[in-house]
Motif scaffolding. Sequence first.
Motif, short mmCIF file in Angstrom:
data_model
loop_
_atom_site.label_atom_id
_atom_site.label_comp_id
_atom_site.label_asym_id
_atom_site.label_seq_id
_atom_site.Cartn_x
_atom_site.Cartn_y
_atom_site.Cartn_z
N THR A 19 0.81 -1.39 0.02
CA THR A 19 0.03 0.12 -0.18
C THR A 19 0.75 1.35 0.07
O THR A 19 0.41 2.24 -0.84
CB THR A 19 -1.06 0.03 1.25
N HIS A 20 1.99 1.44 0.87
CA HIS A 20 2.75 2.55 0.98
C HIS A 20 3.56 2.61 -0.52
O HIS A 20 3.64 3.59 -1.00
CB HIS A 20 3.92 2.22 1.89
N GLN A 21 4.04 1.54 -1.07
CA GLN A 21 4.68 1.65 -2.36
C GLN A 21 3.70 2.14 -3.42
O GLN A 21 4.14 2.90 -4.24
CB GLN A 21 5.24 0.15 -2.81
N VAL A 22 2.41 1.79 -3.51
CA VAL A 22 1.55 2.14 -4.43
C VAL A 22 1.18 3.47 -4.33
O VAL A 22 1.15 4.41 -5.12
CB VAL A 22 0.33 1.23 -4.55
N ALA A 23 1.09 3.93 -2.90
CA ALA A 23 0.77 5.29 -2.78
C ALA A 23 1.78 6.23 -3.12
O ALA A 23 1.98 7.32 -3.67
CB ALA A 23 0.42 5.62 -1.20
N ALA A 24 3.13 5.78 -2.79
CA ALA A 24 4.40 6.62 -3.04
C ALA A 24 4.44 6.85 -4.53
O ALA A 24 5.01 7.79 -5.32
CB ALA A 24 5.52 5.81 -2.48
N TYR A 25 4.19 5.69 -5.23
CA TYR A 25 4.32 5.67 -6.93
C TYR A 25 3.38 6.70 -7.39
O TYR A 25 3.68 7.54 -8.41
CB TYR A 25 4.01 4.58 -7.43
N HIS A 26 2.29 6.84 -6.84
CA HIS A 26 1.26 7.70 -7.32
C HIS A 26 1.10 9.21 -6.74
O HIS A 26 0.37 9.99 -7.15
CB HIS A 26 -0.26 7.19 -7.11
N GLY A 27 2.22 9.27 -5.75
CA GLY A 27 2.25 10.52 -4.86
C GLY A 27 2.73 11.72 -5.93
O GLY A 27 3.49 11.59 -6.72
N PHE A 76 9.29 -5.78 -15.58
CA PHE A 76 9.90 -4.58 -15.12
C PHE A 76 11.55 -4.69 -15.40
O PHE A 76 12.12 -5.61 -15.01
CB PHE A 76 9.60 -4.42 -13.52
N GLN A 77 12.10 -3.75 -15.85
CA GLN A 77 13.35 -3.49 -16.13
C GLN A 77 13.80 -2.03 -15.99
O GLN A 77 15.19 -1.94 -16.20
CB GLN A 77 13.59 -3.93 -17.77
N GLY A 78 13.05 -1.14 -15.63
CA GLY A 78 13.70 0.17 -16.01
C GLY A 78 13.89 0.65 -14.40
O GLY A 78 14.00 0.00 -13.26
N GLU A 79 14.10 1.93 -14.37
CA GLU A 79 14.37 2.56 -13.17
C GLU A 79 12.91 2.96 -12.16
O GLU A 79 11.84 3.33 -12.61
CB GLU A 79 14.68 4.08 -13.50
N TRP A 80 13.14 2.87 -10.89
CA TRP A 80 12.05 3.40 -9.94
C TRP A 80 11.79 4.52 -10.01
O TRP A 80 12.77 5.40 -9.81
CB TRP A 80 12.40 2.67 -8.71
N PRO A 81 10.49 5.16 -10.42
CA PRO A 81 10.51 6.81 -10.23
C PRO A 81 10.83 7.23 -9.00
O PRO A 81 10.52 6.85 -7.85
CB PRO A 81 8.58 6.62 -10.40
#
Length: 77
Positions: free
Chosen positions: A7-15, A34-39
């Motif tokens: 939940t924290h990761q999803v919220a951070a991704y969309h924050g 997935f192979q890219g950079e984490w936003p």
Amino acid sequence: MYLDLLTHQVAAYHGSAPAWGGDVVNVVSADSPFQGEWPGARNTRVERVATDRPTLLADAHTREVVVAVLAESAGRD
């Protein structure tokens, strides 16, 4: 615990907050696209485990990867 983390990761991704600028180790299954950079991350390291997604958390190699990452982190502090 895992649901709270997800939940924290999803919220951070969309924050909309500014990037936190830290390093990310992303442990993924063999079939993950997935192979890219984490936003928002300064650096992203992808650790691919030779298992499928449903068994990723139960795989012994996943544990080894996570323990190694934590040991590296502790060595830098």
